[in-house]
Write an enzyme that holds these catalytic residues in place. Structure first.
Site, mmCIF file in Angstrom:
data_model
loop_
_atom_site.group_PDB
_atom_site.id
_atom_site.type_symbol
_atom_site.label_atom_id
_atom_site.label_comp_id
_atom_site.label_asym_id
_atom_site.label_seq_id
_atom_site.Cartn_x
_atom_site.Cartn_y
_atom_site.Cartn_z
ATOM 1 N N HIS A 564 0.823 -1.207 0.000
ATOM 2 C CA HIS A 564 0.000 0.000 0.000
ATOM 3 C C HIS A 564 0.862 1.265 0.000
ATOM 4 C CE1 HIS A 564 -3.388 2.510 2.075
ATOM 5 N NE2 HIS A 564 -3.226 2.841 0.817
ATOM 6 N N HIS A 569 1.499 5.085 -2.771
ATOM 7 C CA HIS A 569 1.682 6.465 -2.301
ATOM 8 C C HIS A 569 3.113 6.956 -2.521
ATOM 9 C CE1 HIS A 569 -2.178 7.079 -0.115
ATOM 10 N NE2 HIS A 569 -2.173 5.761 -0.112
ATOM 11 N N HIS A 756 -3.823 0.620 -6.376
ATOM 12 C CA HIS A 756 -4.183 1.261 -5.106
ATOM 13 C C HIS A 756 -5.578 0.865 -4.659
ATOM 14 C CE1 HIS A 756 -5.846 4.567 -2.590
ATOM 15 N NE2 HIS A 756 -4.711 4.364 -1.950
ATOM 16 N N ASN A 760 -6.503 -0.876 -1.042
ATOM 17 C CA ASN A 760 -6.970 0.154 -0.114
ATOM 18 C C ASN A 760 -8.425 0.004 0.305
ATOM 19 O OD1 ASN A 760 -6.456 2.924 1.217
ATOM 20 N ND2 ASN A 760 -8.313 3.267 0.015
ATOM 21 N N ILE A 907 -6.630 8.872 -1.262
ATOM 22 C CA ILE A 907 -6.946 8.662 0.163
ATOM 23 C C ILE A 907 -6.044 7.557 0.680
ATOM 24 C CG2 ILE A 907 -8.755 6.992 -0.310
ATOM 25 C CD1 ILE A 907 -8.620 9.437 2.658
#
Length: 907
Positions: A564, A569, A756, A760, A907
């Protein structure tokens, strides 16, 4: 560009009417607030010249003309600027500056708009004089304020290539777009979506190019200087501390996670460099700490380039504002309400209470605010003046309360859970570690042929299973083992290296065969390792359950830190920085990538503030503790490759697929019912086809790619600076042909969107009931050097022993609150392929390609629904009590839905 073709008609004064009209071409889900402009019909000649047509070849002025003093014919063009009301505007436009801005609005001197000619003057070879006009406020509608201005344009001005805006207010403004009315081809939307600083803070005007895209070599002569100047502004000079209003993108290492000036124990190593390789983040320029000159001091206001800080805009506040509230208000409230931070849950019924009844928060001033911001979690009790936190029941437990206990579900989630990208095929036997045996002990696994054949003897031998590709492993042995002894020095946690072996049954489901837990040599003791297996005797059953808890904690740790945070990110941030530094806003590749890179930096800043920082949520609630980010760096160093971030390459590298030109997607899956892979390949192919259509339109052959100075600088900077610690790796793709570019862009877009989403948005459904995915294992196995008291406790109260191994009450509730927010879709979420970008609506070829992309995504929705209904053949995603695999369904409604693929890592 806006091309002017003036029609000589008699001038008639007109009054503009603003008529709300839905515009399907604007991006975002709430794009209905666009406007078309109609003139009052005062004469027949006016009517004839008010036909607005939209086209791609430029825009021509058509409405009225006036005779200028110099005798040249001019055309009248009107423009309306849409400004979004912001949270900052509502809260900070008070006092003197607000009064001054209101006076400016009344006087009509609020925004100055300049038109910039696309081409140089053919006679002088110089830039043509700009045409300037003040805009005045004409009204408001919900969250939008409108300013209008009129231009008298000389006949010889030619095409309009850009506009410049000066903000005469004392506060910054968020300008959505500028719509021009008065061109023969229709109303034209110049997309801004940007903060415009006050001229009192910075005298430089903001330049926005029209929506037509240009490669560097195609840039109109009058815009070349503006194109270069804008990129120079965005790059900055690498000096000084960045201000909130800055728009500068630059690189730095992760040197702001620790806080050594507050406490020596909060010092953390710098991530990025030879010792701890890592991707780069955006530079903030904050001063260094006093105790460690290599570390940057922390502050409550962390810089991101102004247009990345989306949380101020009302339509974009939900995700970031809610996450901020959880991290900075709810979490401290939870920590206050639970006095003993080490206290575990006394029984499983106490865990159920979190969903059935909830618990009261302390009576503190923030609770009413929290109830408004996080209504799903926090209920405000008006009559008592208190708030209660009560969690929604996760989908997994709502469908089957005991699913988390079963081995079949444990195995199924490796293929269709929240971390489905780590399982791999066993290709060597016996399994061996690559770590130095002199340091970590014998390399060969303790999972022997005999142990495995006890479990699969009725089917086949181990050799046959290897040949038929029936053995799979979840292998966290080598990545975790170097941290075991360091982690064990921390209070309240422990760690092992682990391997979990699975067998592919004839029905296509996985069956767990064995778990191996390993501790390296320590304090004169030799390496300890033990294999645990499913069995029928009471002691063995409970040992297996505790071993599973350890493996699940390892999987949770690796998922959050690597699958993740790192892969989506962290590794995406260098793409964002390079795209803004090297690709002009008018570059077609910038405009393709921009929707997939929005909002990520703001979320990453929130993570650095309270999630991945020293003593943050990850360190407090996940097994590696203070070594969590260091472990993430080790995974980046050893395992991350850009080329393997492409889904097909990733599947092949893990042995989960092989190339097969006769199979769908050109791949044959090793496990046919592998929901993440089978759905992911549908999405991958759709993205790749869209990117192919787009790239080949602008680059029909290799030469334009090789000669594109911005594009080449962009790819070079990603490799050598953004991911500079891996700049010499041989696996980096070259960028010479359209196929090279298609592969690079598809990979970046897939990681930011599909990958993602897969790791997520299922976090709460699978991790909200933490016994299914504990984030930490706090006690060692009862068979590793047990004392008499521990052995007795395990034998007499095995359930209590397991509960003590699970997270404490504060660890569990804090993580549950964060997972709830991370799994939530914003009401205005921008899903992949849902809304066309305004830059493309005038181009028939790109519009048609996007419509095909959108149509394919809708087809994928139906295919996934059909798969989830197949309870006979697809048992890894369908069946009694099974959570259907929907994480890669492209679209979703708002909330925690377990589906939906946003454009970006937002997010």
């Amino acid at each position: 560009m806006l091309k002017l073709c003036l029609h000589k008609v008699h001038s008639t004064p007109h009054q503009t009417l603003i008529i709300p009209l839905h515009n399907p071409f604007l991006s975002g889900r709430n794009a209905a607030s666009s406007f078309s402009f109609c003139q009052k019909k005062n004469s027949l000649s006016t009517k004839k010249n008010q036909v607005l047509r939209r086209g791609s070849a430029g825009v021509k002025a058509v409405l009225t003309t006036n005779t200028a003093a110099a005798g040249k014919t001019t055309g009248t063009v009107k423009a309306v600027i849409t400004v979004l009301q912001t949270v900052g505007g509502a809260l900070t436009h008070l006092g003197l500056s607000r009064g001054l801005d209101d006076i400016a609005d009344v006087l009509g001197k609020t925004l100055v708009v300049e038109l910039l000619a696309a081409e140089l003057d053919p006679k002088s070879g110089q830039e043509k004089p700009t045409i300037t006009s003040y805009a005045h406020k004409i009204g408001k509608d919900d969250n939008e304020t409108y300013y209008e201005t009129t231009f008298e344009i000389p006949e010889d001005f030619g095409e309009v290539g850009a506009i410049a805006i000066e903000n005469e207010h004392h506060k910054e403004m968020f300008v959505k777009n500028v719509i021009f009315d008065g061109f023969s081809n229709g109303s034209i939307d110049v997309t801004c979506n940007s903060w415009i600083h006050s001229k009192f803070d910075n005298p430089e005007n903001r330049v926005f190019f029209t929506n037509k895209s240009y490669l560097p070599s195609q840039t109109p002569s009058g815009l070349k200087r503006y194109r270069e100047k804008e990129l120079k502004t965005l790059r900055g000079d690498g000096q000084g501390e960045r201000k909130t209003s800055d728009r500068i993108y630059d690189y730095d290492v992760y040197n702001d996670l620790g806080d050594p000036d507050s406490d020596d124990d909060l010092a953390r190593p710098v991530l990025g460099g030879a010792e701890h390789p890592y991707p780069r983040r955006c530079r903030t320029g904050r001063p260094r700490t006093e105790k460690d000159p290599l570390s940057e001091s922390r502050s409550s206001n962390v810089y991101v380039p102004r247009d990345e800080a989306f949380s101020e805009v009302k339509q974009m506040t939900f995700s970031a504002k809610t996450l901020y509230s959880v991290l900075h208000a709810l979490v401290p409230s939870l920590q206050t309400s639970i006095i003993d931070s080490d206290l575990g849950f006394p029984h499983f019924t106490a865990i159920d209470t979190l969903f059935d009844e909830g618990f009261l928060l302390p009576d503190i001033p923030t609770t009413g605010f929290l109830g408004n911001v996080i209504p799903r979690l926090v209920r405000f009790i008006t009559d008592k003046g208190r708030s209660v936190v009560r969690f929604e029941t996760p989908e997994l437990i709502d469908r089957d309360k005991f699913a988390w206990v079963r081995d079949a579900e444990f195995a199924r989630q490796t293929l269709a859970g929240v971390n489905p990208c780590c399982i791999k095929l066993v290709t060597e036997w016996p399994m061996k570690s690559k770590l130095d045996p002199e340091v970590y002990g014998p390399a060969e696994s303790a999972i022997t042929t005999e142990l495995v054949e006890q479990e699969i003897g009725g089917f086949m031998t181990v050799n046959e299973a290897l040949k038929q590709k029936k053995l799979f492993v979840l292998d966290y042995h080598d990545v975790l083992l170097p941290y075991v002894n360091k982690v064990r020095e921390l209070k309240g946690t422990t760690l092992y290296g682990s391997r979990t072996l699975f067998f592919l049954t004839p029905k296509g489901t996985l069956r767990p065969l064995a778990i191996e837990l390993t501790r390296p040599p320590v304090d004169g003791k030799p390496q300890w390792k033990q294999v645990f297996q499913p069995c029928w005797d009471p002691t063995g059953i409970w040992l297996w359950r505790v071993a599973k808890a350890h493996v699940l904690a390892h999987d949770s740790c690796y998922h959050e830190l690597v699958s993740h945070w790192l892969r989506t990110h962290c590794c995406t941030e260098p793409y964002i920085i390079a795209t803004n530094r090297q690709l002009s806003a008018m570059h077609p590749i910038y405009r393709l990538l921009h929707p997939h890179l929005r909002y990520t930096m703001e979320i990453n800043v929130l993570a650095r503030e309270a999630l991945i920082n020293a003593n943050g949520i990850i360190e407090n609630a996940f097994s590696p503790g203070k070594y969590s980010m260091e472990l993430s760096s080790a995974a980046y160093d050893q395992l991350w490759q850009f080329d393997l971030e492409a889904l097909p390459a990733d599947l092949i590298s893990r042995g989960m697929a092989v190339e097969d030109p006769n199979a769908p997607h050109g791949l044959k899956l090793t496990i046919e019912d592998y929901p993440y892979a089978s759905d992911g390949l549908l999405l991958w192919d759709a993205i790749k086809q869209w990117v192919t259509d787009y790239v080949t339109y602008y680059y029909p052959e290799a030469n334009p790619i090789q000669s594109d100075i911005e594009l080449q600088a962009w790819w070079t900077e990603i490799r050598t600076v953004g991911h500079g610690d891996k700049k010499d790796e041989p696996w980096w793709p070259e960028l010479k042909t359209p196929d090279d570019l298609i592969g690079i862009l598809t990979t970046i877009i897939w990681v930011a969107s599909g990958h993602h989403a897969a790791v997520n948005f299922g976090q709460f459904d699978f991790g909200g009931y933490f016994p299914n995915r504990p984030t930490i294992a706090r006690t060692q196995m009862p068979t590793e050097d047990p004392n008499d008291e521990e052995k007795k406790q395990f034998l007499e109260r095995p359930e209590e022993f397991l509960l003590k191994c699970f997270p404490s009450q504060i660890q569990a509730t804090v993580v549950m609150a964060v997972l709830d927010v991370l799994s939530n879709h914003s009401p205005d979420e921008e899903y992949i392929g849902e809304q066309i970008q305004p830059y493309w609506v005038d181009d028939k070829v790109i519009t048609a390609a996007f419509e095909r992309f959108n149509g394919r995504l809708k087809e994928i929705e139906g295919i996934i629904d059909g798969r989830n209904a197949d309870t006979t053949n697809l048992m890894n995603r369908a069946g009694a009590g099974v959570v259907p695999y929907e994480l890669l369904k492209p679209f979703s409604e708002a909330g925690v839905t377990g589906k939906g693929v946003p454009n970006s890592t937002s997010i």
